[in-house]
Enzyme design. Structure first.
Site, PDB file in Angstrom:
ATOM      1  N   GLU A  10       0.828  -1.211   0.000  1.00 45.28           N
ATOM      2  CA  GLU A  10       0.000   0.000   0.000  1.00 45.28           C
ATOM      3  C   GLU A  10       0.865   1.264   0.000  1.00 45.28           C
ATOM      4  O   GLU A  10       1.258   1.752   1.057  1.00 45.28           O
ATOM      5  CB  GLU A  10      -0.937   0.008   1.227  1.00 45.28           C
ATOM      6  N   LYS A  35      -2.517  -2.182  -3.102  1.00 44.87           N
ATOM      7  CA  LYS A  35      -3.609  -1.355  -2.556  1.00 44.87           C
ATOM      8  C   LYS A  35      -3.291   0.095  -2.857  1.00 44.87           C
ATOM      9  O   LYS A  35      -2.620   0.776  -2.077  1.00 44.87           O
ATOM     10  CB  LYS A  35      -3.721  -1.597  -1.051  1.00 44.87           C
TER      11      LYS A  35
END
Ligand code: 13P
Length: 354
Positions: A192, A234
């Site tokens: 992420e 992500k």
């Protein structure tokens, strides 16, 4: 504790595929105690270990949510807690067909030399905070039933100086090292590299920072021997900052620029894309995902499932209802958001369903 000497690629790929199964996405319920305290207090509830457990256990017990939720990201406190009937939370989630995941970064620290920038930590042991090194924690979480993990880098755009190349590189290196350690321990790493919405930047500046983080992160993943098919990315969507005051970017623009950025700068063997919501309203986060999954032509010529790993956009209404109306209303609010996002996975959401 068993540390896997050889990466189990088949297990990692099967886990990644299950997490982006058709019509399903991830519930991010991994707020640190500090963040969860802020959220609960914002809703008028005093925060305590039991208050955090009770709210989350009720959320996880929502009837039918497993049809829209493939996995749940937990925080260290939560993975050690029980449901109301005493079943451990990871065992309960597994029994409902929702994979337990775990946030493994231990937060951010100031990035020396670049004022205002942050780098994410969590690889080395932090005895002063009670954290073992990442490999040891991953092995323990696997034993507890976790099958995937999350590490969030935070990139801020401000003027011409931020994000600095140095800060982006340090975060990319940490993300890749984290991913390699997770995979050695049987956990699918969610990578992420979040470019924050906070700021007055426009969406092109967001595009450039996001693209640069993708390039740097996947370069480092190569160096670290990360098996990309056993990872999930992500990302933030390509969207102007919440303080931007220029010409409006349409929702179709957000969807198109996000898909273009992914298609050009994310390796095609990554196991799947699971967006964060990043402060978008519930309905915006759903609508943007729906538009991305409704595109045709060149925009649909990418190899990934485009799914969700939303925190606020799945929980905001449920938390408000928990505070104001109680358990059943909270579950109903969560079930509704989960259903809306599940429909957006196939482009079948419509505003009239709200
Ligand atoms: P939001 O969807 O609220 O951005 O949270 C997702 C997440 O897990 C951030 O790390």
């Amino acid at each position: 504790m068993v540390t896997r000497a050889v990466m189990d690629k088949a297990l990692l790929e099967a886990t990644a595929a299950a997490l982006v199964a058709s019509g399903k996405g991830i519930l991010a319920a991994d707020e640190s105690n500090g963040t969860m305290t802020k959220r609960l207090e914002g809703a008028g509830i005093e925060s305590s270990e039991e208050a955090r457990r009770a709210y989350r256990a009720n959320l996880f017990a929502t009837p039918g949510c497993e049809s829209a939720v493939s996995g749940v990201i937990l925080y260290d406190e939560t993975i050690r807690q029980n449901m109301d009937d005493g079943t451990s939370i990871p065992d309960y989630l597994n029994s409902r067909g929702m994979l337990p995941g775990i946030k493994v970064d231990t937060g951010t620290i100031d990035f020396d030399g670049c004022p205002g920038e942050k780098v994410t930590k969590g690889i080395e042991a932090e005895p002063e905070n009670g954290w073992a090194d990442l490999g040891t924690r991953c092995a323990e979480y696997f034993e507890m039933g976790a099958r995937f993990a999350k590490w969030r880098a935070v990139i801020q755009i401000e003027g011409r100086e931020k994000p600095s190349n140095a800060c982006m590189s340090a975060n990319a290196e940490a993300l890749a090292r984290y991913a390699a350690i997770c995979q050695e321990n049987g956990l699918v790493p969610i990578i992420e590299p979040e470019v924050l919405m906070e700021g007055s930047h426009n969406y092109l500046e967001c595009f450039v920072a996001t693209m640069t983080m993708f390039q740097k992160t996947f370069e480092e993943c190569k160096v670290q021997g990360v098996h990309l098919a056993g990872t999930l990315l992500k990302p933030n969507m390509i969207i102007g900052g919440n303080g931007y005051r220029g010409a409006e970017q349409t929702r179709d623009d957000v969807a198109a620029s996000t898909v273009i950025c992914l298609t050009h700068f994310v390796p095609h063997d990554v196991g799947g894309i699971v967006f964060l919501s990043g402060g978008q309203s519930d309905e915006e986060a759903t609508d943007h995902l729906n538009r991305m999954n409704s595109m045709s032509g060149v925009y649909s010529e990418h190899p990934w499932e485009l799914s969700y790993s939303y925190g606020r956009a799945l929980q905001a209404a449920a938390l408000k209802a928990w505070a104001e109306e109680g358990a059943e209303a909270s579950q109903a609010a969560f079930a509704h958001r989960a259903k809306m996002n599940s429909l957006a996975r196939s482009g079948d959401w419509d505003i009239s369903l709200e």
